[in-house]
Enzyme design. Structure first.
Site, mmCIF file in Angstrom:
data_model
loop_
_atom_site.group_PDB
_atom_site.id
_atom_site.type_symbol
_atom_site.label_atom_id
_atom_site.label_comp_id
_atom_site.label_asym_id
_atom_site.label_seq_id
_atom_site.Cartn_x
_atom_site.Cartn_y
_atom_site.Cartn_z
ATOM 1 N N SER A 188 5.431 43.504 65.479
ATOM 2 C CA SER A 188 6.625 42.768 65.536
ATOM 3 C C SER A 188 7.895 43.844 66.228
ATOM 4 C CB SER A 188 7.057 42.480 64.179
ATOM 5 O OG SER A 188 7.426 43.897 63.207
ATOM 6 N N ASP A 189 8.845 43.149 66.606
ATOM 7 C CA ASP A 189 10.123 43.795 66.851
ATOM 8 C C ASP A 189 10.509 44.638 65.627
ATOM 9 O OD1 ASP A 189 12.233 44.984 68.376
ATOM 10 O OD2 ASP A 189 12.470 43.158 69.724
ATOM 11 N N TRP A 190 11.456 45.360 65.830
ATOM 12 C CA TRP A 190 12.130 46.174 64.589
ATOM 13 C C TRP A 190 12.918 44.976 63.595
ATOM 14 C CZ3 TRP A 190 9.164 48.575 67.361
ATOM 15 C CH2 TRP A 190 8.939 49.989 67.194
#
Length: 404
Positions: A188-190
């Site tokens: 996942s992105d942050w």
């Protein structure tokens, strides 16, 4: 797995070679140059102990205001696919995992939603038909998976047709892992994970940067029978497989000896910058010669290059030559600069007094009072009031600008 941002360089928090942005690399129309760039960045990332390079970015430059367009390979899916495959394969060849982002239709980051991505915010629900997905948005990712041998894929922050990309089964399981045969891990992105069960079952393997939804919550979901343990086994297996492929598990990382900031890398960066530059019109002024005594350089920051567009592309450059210095290095001229943006924070003669209110119309008693040198507020209040006297140093016309 140590991860580091990109894509114009290895963002290690310490000096590395700052290469031209992808949108400039794409303008070379030369996949071989982009391949060399990817390999050089991977070597420098590996030198910093990095095994996962969070690049390349392949968001289509479809919306002019997209705040991260500089990180992309432009608006043409065929060109972007060629560049993405070249970059990804080169990173992989040097023993570093390339991470394809942001999957998919992440093209209008400006200001909605709750997920903050530094200077761009986006939880848009992007509605895209099947044909547009396959003709415009998918090709760069598909090429980087099938031809570039990518080891990781990062879902976009936004929703796609109603479902967050980080838990979109059609996107992650059906297309990416099923149809394209992707055998790496999905990270996942942050702050881009939104659930435990849905995310895990629908194809997300790693949550970053915390364990809010995976970790204890994931373990409890398995113990409670909400998720079959075999799903977690697959999540772990995918991460291990990508690490094994670059030699991270055996301690034998493939590729050349890692180096940072070599003359070879500097020369490559310069070549990409030159090949990606287009001169639209020349009235005989260029190249600069002895006929000229003075040159006007006009731009937002004419003396420096802004090396970040406000996403994940901030690289601490080993060497940085600004436009003024660059011109002075090649020509015996005087450079005069001007900027169309001369605004600066407004300072009162003796500071500003302020009152913050819980209400939206400054009614009731203030919940905070004090004095500040400049008007800048970051906190919780329904309304606020500042008061101060500003005396200009010289007469003239002035514009006051408020931003929120």
């Amino acid at each position: 797995m140590r991860m580091a941002d990109g894509p114009p360089g290895a963002s290690l928090g310490e000096p590395t070679t700052d290469f031209p942005h992808p949108v400039a690399s794409a303008a070379t129309f030369d996949p071989d140059l982009v391949s060399e760039q990817g390999a050089a960045i991977a070597r420098e990332a590996k030198d910093g102990g990095v095994s996962v390079h969070l690049a390349p970015s392949m968001d289509m430059f479809r919306v002019p205001l997209h705040s991260r367009a500089g990180e992309s390979y432009g608006e043409d899916p065929h060109l972007a696919a060629a560049m993405a495959a070249a970059y990804t394969g080169a990173v992989r060849s040097e023993g570093v995992i390339a991470t394809l982002k942001h999957f998919v239709a992440y093209n209008q980051t400006r200001g909605t939603g709750d997920v903050e991505d530094y200077f761009s915010i986006s939880e848009h629900d992007v509605r895209v038909g099947e044909r547009a997905l396959r003709e415009i948005y998918y090709p760069p990712f598909r090429a980087a998976v099938t031809r570039g041998d990518a080891g990781a894929v990062m879902p976009a922050y936004n929703r796609l047709n109603g479902t967050f990309c980080s838990e979109n089964r059609e996107l992650l399981r059906d297309v990416l892992k099923g149809e394209w045969g992707f055998n790496g891990f999905v990270v996942s992105d942050w702050g881009g994970t939104h659930s435990t069960v849905d995310a895990a079952e629908n194809g997300l393997d790693v949550e970053m940067p915390s364990a809010e939804f995976f970790g204890d919550a994931l373990r409890e979901a398995v113990e409670d029978g909400e998720i079959d343990e075999s799903i977690v086994d697959e999540m772990v297996r995918r991460g291990l497989r990508s690490q094994e492929e670059i030699g991270a598990l055996s301690g034998e990382r493939t590729g050349r000896d890692p180096v940072r900031g070599t003359d070879e890398h500097f020369e490559l960066a310069r070549t990409i910058a030159e090949e990606g530059t287009v001169l639209l019109r020349n009235d005989g002024t260029l190249p600069l010669d002895d006929r000229l005594d003075e040159v006007a350089l006009i731009g937002r920051e004419p003396e420096t290059f802004g090396n970040s567009v406000g996403g994940s592309d901030d690289v601490t450059a080993i060497r940085d030559v600004g436009p003024v210095e660059g011109i002075e290095n090649v020509a015996d001229v005087t450079v005069t600069t001007a900027s169309p943006d001369e605004s600066e924070p407004l300072a009162a003669d003796e500071g500003f007094t302020y009152e913050h209110y819980e209400s939206g119309d400054r009614s009731g008693s203030p919940i905070g009072t004090g004095e500040v040198a400049e008007i800048a507020f970051d906190g919780e209040a329904g309304s606020a009031e500042w008061e101060g006297t500003v005396t200009p140093e010289e007469a003239g016309s002035f514009e006051f600008v408020l931003t929120s």
